[in-house]
Write a protein that holds these residues in place. Structure first.
Motif, PDB file in Angstrom:
ATOM      1  N   LEU A 247      -7.657  -1.374  -1.090  1.00 32.72           N
ATOM      2  CA  LEU A 247      -8.496  -1.733   0.060  1.00 32.72           C
ATOM      3  C   LEU A 247      -9.306  -2.995  -0.190  1.00 32.72           C
ATOM      4  CD1 LEU A 247      -9.905   1.750   1.191  1.00 32.72           C
ATOM      5  CD2 LEU A 247      -7.851   0.546   1.986  1.00 32.72           C
ATOM      6  N   LEU A 248     -10.082  -2.993  -1.265  1.00 31.08           N
ATOM      7  CA  LEU A 248     -10.955  -4.142  -1.532  1.00 31.08           C
ATOM      8  C   LEU A 248     -10.204  -5.298  -2.174  1.00 31.08           C
ATOM      9  CD1 LEU A 248     -14.007  -2.117  -2.883  1.00 31.08           C
ATOM     10  CD2 LEU A 248     -13.647  -3.008  -0.580  1.00 31.08           C
ATOM     11  N   GLY A 249      -9.174  -4.966  -2.943  1.00 30.48           N
ATOM     12  CA  GLY A 249      -8.418  -6.000  -3.609  1.00 30.48           C
ATOM     13  C   GLY A 249      -7.304  -6.561  -2.739  1.00 30.48           C
TER      14      GLY A 249
ATOM     15  N   VAL B 154       0.839  -1.201   0.000  1.00 30.84           N
ATOM     16  CA  VAL B 154       0.000   0.000   0.000  1.00 30.84           C
ATOM     17  C   VAL B 154       0.874   1.250   0.000  1.00 30.84           C
ATOM     18  CG1 VAL B 154      -1.726   1.320   1.296  1.00 30.84           C
ATOM     19  CG2 VAL B 154      -1.959  -1.168   1.083  1.00 30.84           C
ATOM     20  N   LEU B 155       1.914   1.268   0.809  1.00 34.00           N
ATOM     21  CA  LEU B 155       2.766   2.451   0.926  1.00 34.00           C
ATOM     22  C   LEU B 155       3.435   2.827  -0.395  1.00 34.00           C
ATOM     23  CD1 LEU B 155       4.388   1.818   4.423  1.00 34.00           C
ATOM     24  CD2 LEU B 155       2.627   3.502   3.829  1.00 34.00           C
ATOM     25  N   ILE B 156       3.805   1.855  -1.188  1.00 29.00           N
ATOM     26  CA  ILE B 156       4.401   2.138  -2.496  1.00 29.00           C
ATOM     27  C   ILE B 156       3.447   2.981  -3.344  1.00 29.00           C
ATOM     28  CG2 ILE B 156       5.014   1.044  -4.700  1.00 29.00           C
ATOM     29  CD1 ILE B 156       6.302  -1.191  -3.027  1.00 29.00           C
ATOM     30  N   HIS B 157       2.168   2.779  -3.163  1.00 33.66           N
ATOM     31  CA  HIS B 157       1.169   3.486  -3.969  1.00 33.66           C
ATOM     32  C   HIS B 157       0.970   4.945  -3.551  1.00 33.66           C
ATOM     33  CE1 HIS B 157       0.532  -0.641  -5.185  1.00 33.66           C
ATOM     34  NE2 HIS B 157       0.031  -0.137  -6.296  1.00 33.66           N
ATOM     35  N   LEU B 158       1.598   5.358  -2.462  1.00 29.13           N
ATOM     36  CA  LEU B 158       1.598   6.789  -2.136  1.00 29.13           C
ATOM     37  C   LEU B 158       2.320   7.572  -3.237  1.00 29.13           C
ATOM     38  CD1 LEU B 158       2.311   6.732   1.706  1.00 29.13           C
ATOM     39  CD2 LEU B 158       0.102   6.964   0.542  1.00 29.13           C
ATOM     40  N   LEU B 159       3.232   6.915  -3.936  1.00 29.09           N
ATOM     41  CA  LEU B 159       3.901   7.554  -5.076  1.00 29.09           C
ATOM     42  C   LEU B 159       2.898   7.920  -6.168  1.00 29.09           C
ATOM     43  CD1 LEU B 159       7.084   5.299  -5.331  1.00 29.09           C
ATOM     44  CD2 LEU B 159       6.953   7.646  -4.475  1.00 29.09           C
ATOM     45  N   HIS B 160       1.921   7.058  -6.397  1.00 30.37           N
ATOM     46  CA  HIS B 160       0.887   7.345  -7.393  1.00 30.37           C
ATOM     47  C   HIS B 160       0.134   8.631  -7.025  1.00 30.37           C
ATOM     48  CE1 HIS B 160       1.729   3.159  -8.164  1.00 30.37           C
ATOM     49  NE2 HIS B 160       0.858   3.077  -9.148  1.00 30.37           N
ATOM     50  N   ILE B 161      -0.191   8.749  -5.749  1.00 28.79           N
ATOM     51  CA  ILE B 161      -0.906   9.945  -5.279  1.00 28.79           C
ATOM     52  C   ILE B 161      -0.041  11.181  -5.496  1.00 28.79           C
ATOM     53  CG2 ILE B 161      -1.873  11.081  -3.238  1.00 28.79           C
ATOM     54  CD1 ILE B 161      -2.571   8.187  -2.221  1.00 28.79           C
ATOM     55  N   GLY B 162       1.230  11.071  -5.183  1.00 31.04           N
ATOM     56  CA  GLY B 162       2.144  12.183  -5.394  1.00 31.04           C
ATOM     57  C   GLY B 162       2.249  12.576  -6.855  1.00 31.04           C
ATOM     58  N   VAL B 163       2.296  11.608  -7.743  1.00 31.17           N
ATOM     59  CA  VAL B 163       2.364  11.897  -9.181  1.00 31.17           C
ATOM     60  C   VAL B 163       1.107  12.635  -9.637  1.00 31.17           C
ATOM     61  CG1 VAL B 163       2.304  10.815 -11.477  1.00 31.17           C
ATOM     62  CG2 VAL B 163       3.984  10.066  -9.784  1.00 31.17           C
ATOM     63  N   VAL B 164      -0.044  12.181  -9.191  1.00 32.03           N
ATOM     64  CA  VAL B 164      -1.301  12.856  -9.575  1.00 32.03           C
ATOM     65  C   VAL B 164      -1.317  14.276  -9.013  1.00 32.03           C
ATOM     66  CG1 VAL B 164      -3.816  12.831  -9.302  1.00 32.03           C
ATOM     67  CG2 VAL B 164      -2.604  10.724  -9.899  1.00 32.03           C
TER      68      VAL B 164
ATOM     69  N   VAL C  37      -8.562  -5.205  11.967  1.00 28.58           N
ATOM     70  CA  VAL C  37      -9.820  -5.850  12.371  1.00 28.58           C
ATOM     71  C   VAL C  37      -9.746  -7.347  12.097  1.00 28.58           C
ATOM     72  CG1 VAL C  37     -11.213  -3.761  12.058  1.00 28.58           C
ATOM     73  CG2 VAL C  37     -11.002  -5.404  10.174  1.00 28.58           C
ATOM     74  N   PRO C  38     -10.596  -8.128  12.767  1.00 33.05           N
ATOM     75  CA  PRO C  38     -10.643  -9.567  12.485  1.00 33.05           C
ATOM     76  C   PRO C  38     -11.034  -9.823  11.026  1.00 33.05           C
ATOM     77  CG  PRO C  38     -11.949  -9.027  14.444  1.00 33.05           C
ATOM     78  CD  PRO C  38     -11.536  -7.743  13.824  1.00 33.05           C
ATOM     79  N   GLN C  39     -10.644 -10.972  10.523  1.00 37.67           N
ATOM     80  CA  GLN C  39     -10.874 -11.297   9.111  1.00 37.67           C
ATOM     81  C   GLN C  39     -12.335 -11.148   8.699  1.00 37.67           C
ATOM     82  OE1 GLN C  39      -8.659 -14.503   7.487  1.00 37.67           O
ATOM     83  NE2 GLN C  39     -10.203 -14.959   5.933  1.00 37.67           N
ATOM     84  N   ARG C  40     -13.274 -11.521   9.552  1.00 36.61           N
ATOM     85  CA  ARG C  40     -14.691 -11.463   9.190  1.00 36.61           C
ATOM     86  C   ARG C  40     -15.182 -10.034   8.982  1.00 36.61           C
ATOM     87  NH1 ARG C  40     -17.722 -10.093  13.556  1.00 36.61           N
ATOM     88  NH2 ARG C  40     -16.671 -10.205  15.554  1.00 36.61           N
ATOM     89  N   LEU C  41     -14.437  -9.046   9.482  1.00 33.34           N
ATOM     90  CA  LEU C  41     -14.825  -7.638   9.334  1.00 33.34           C
ATOM     91  C   LEU C  41     -14.025  -6.888   8.275  1.00 33.34           C
ATOM     92  CD1 LEU C  41     -15.299  -6.637  13.068  1.00 33.34           C
ATOM     93  CD2 LEU C  41     -17.059  -7.216  11.377  1.00 33.34           C
ATOM     94  N   LYS C  42     -13.020  -7.528   7.697  1.00 37.97           N
ATOM     95  CA  LYS C  42     -12.148  -6.822   6.753  1.00 37.97           C
ATOM     96  C   LYS C  42     -12.912  -6.264   5.551  1.00 37.97           C
ATOM     97  CE  LYS C  42      -7.788  -8.983   7.993  1.00 37.97           C
ATOM     98  NZ  LYS C  42      -7.256  -7.848   8.731  1.00 37.97           N
ATOM     99  N   LEU C  43     -13.755  -7.053   4.924  1.00 39.38           N
ATOM    100  CA  LEU C  43     -14.478  -6.555   3.754  1.00 39.38           C
ATOM    101  C   LEU C  43     -15.449  -5.433   4.109  1.00 39.38           C
ATOM    102  CD1 LEU C  43     -15.062  -6.552   0.762  1.00 39.38           C
ATOM    103  CD2 LEU C  43     -16.627  -8.483   1.127  1.00 39.38           C
ATOM    104  N   PRO C  44     -16.313  -5.576   5.123  1.00 33.59           N
ATOM    105  CA  PRO C  44     -17.192  -4.451   5.433  1.00 33.59           C
ATOM    106  C   PRO C  44     -16.442  -3.193   5.866  1.00 33.59           C
ATOM    107  CG  PRO C  44     -17.595  -6.283   6.956  1.00 33.59           C
ATOM    108  CD  PRO C  44     -16.642  -6.770   5.925  1.00 33.59           C
ATOM    109  N   VAL C  45     -15.357  -3.348   6.606  1.00 37.56           N
ATOM    110  CA  VAL C  45     -14.568  -2.176   7.004  1.00 37.56           C
ATOM    111  C   VAL C  45     -13.925  -1.543   5.771  1.00 37.56           C
ATOM    112  CG1 VAL C  45     -12.488  -1.450   8.263  1.00 37.56           C
ATOM    113  CG2 VAL C  45     -14.211  -2.859   9.393  1.00 37.56           C
ATOM    114  N   ALA C  46     -13.431  -2.355   4.851  1.00 35.57           N
ATOM    115  CA  ALA C  46     -12.847  -1.826   3.619  1.00 35.57           C
ATOM    116  C   ALA C  46     -13.884  -1.046   2.812  1.00 35.57           C
ATOM    117  CB  ALA C  46     -12.255  -2.957   2.782  1.00 35.57           C
ATOM    118  N   VAL C  47     -15.115  -1.534   2.775  1.00 37.79           N
ATOM    119  CA  VAL C  47     -16.175  -0.831   2.046  1.00 37.79           C
ATOM    120  C   VAL C  47     -16.490   0.502   2.722  1.00 37.79           C
ATOM    121  CG1 VAL C  47     -18.624  -0.917   1.393  1.00 37.79           C
ATOM    122  CG2 VAL C  47     -17.155  -2.903   1.002  1.00 37.79           C
ATOM    123  N   VAL C  48     -16.595   0.507   4.052  1.00 37.95           N
ATOM    124  CA  VAL C  48     -16.833   1.761   4.777  1.00 37.95           C
ATOM    125  C   VAL C  48     -15.704   2.758   4.491  1.00 37.95           C
ATOM    126  CG1 VAL C  48     -16.911   2.804   7.088  1.00 37.95           C
ATOM    127  CG2 VAL C  48     -18.258   0.752   6.592  1.00 37.95           C
ATOM    128  N   CYS C  49     -14.469   2.290   4.538  1.00 31.84           N
ATOM    129  CA  CYS C  49     -13.315   3.168   4.276  1.00 31.84           C
ATOM    130  C   CYS C  49     -13.325   3.669   2.833  1.00 31.84           C
ATOM    131  CB  CYS C  49     -12.018   2.430   4.576  1.00 31.84           C
ATOM    132  SG  CYS C  49     -11.766   2.103   6.338  1.00 31.84           S
TER     133      CYS C  49
END
Length: 163
Positions: free
Chosen positions: A157-159, A74-84, A115-127
């Motif tokens: 997040l979702l992927g 994920v941190l590597i992708h901060l470069l993408h944000i910087g480029v944009v 978060v626990p694995q069972r909450l990862k997808l719903p938390v990712a969607v909220v985020c």
């Protein structure tokens, strides 16, 4: 990866790159920005599709992959944000955009990882929804790269972070 997954990833990345380039050409962007935008689209859009395939999910969530490994991706992708923020958001560097989107992404990453694995997808969607609402609602989409924020968040997040 299976041939059908590869076809989806390559096809979506290629179509995304062509459409992103076309959108930038329509706005009168320089050749340099068109190429840069197309390269971003190839990586982010193709990566969003790649990261939700069963093969990729199995690879990134196999035994031995650590929380630090996920965070590093994920941190590597901060470069993408910087480029944009530097190349596509007007003259100079849009530091408010870069800091805001980066902070939302990092807070989202930590929320999903902790978060626990069972909450990862719903938390990712909220985020995902909160970040899209905050960043695009308050700072606006980047002209010609309106797809960037949602596609980047889907990729990461979702992927990537959700097993």
């Amino acid at each position: 990866m299976r041939w059908d997954e590869n076809a989806l990833v390559i096809g979506s990345g290629t179509v995304g790159a062509v459409l992103a380039g076309w959108a930038l050409v329509a706005q009168g962007a320089s050749v340099w920005l068109v190429v840069l935008g197309a390269a971003l689209a190839l990586d982010v859009i193709g990566g969003a599709v790649s990261n939700v395939t069963e093969t990729t999910k199995r690879w990134y969530h196999r035994p031995g992959v650590t929380m630090a490994g996920h965070a590093g991706f994920v941190l590597i992708h901060l470069l993408h944000i910087g480029v944009v923020a530097w190349a596509f958001r007007g003259e100079g560097f849009d530091s408010l955009y870069a800091v805001s989107l980066s902070a939302c992404l990092l807070a989202s990453m930590l929320s999903v990882l902790l978060v626990p694995q069972r909450l990862k997808l719903p938390v990712a969607v909220v985020c995902f929804l909160a970040t899209v609402g905050l960043v695009l609602g308050l700072l606006g989409a980047t002209p010609g790269l309106e797809w960037f924020v949602p596609a980047l968040l889907i990729k990461l997040l979702l992927g990537h972070l959700v097993p």
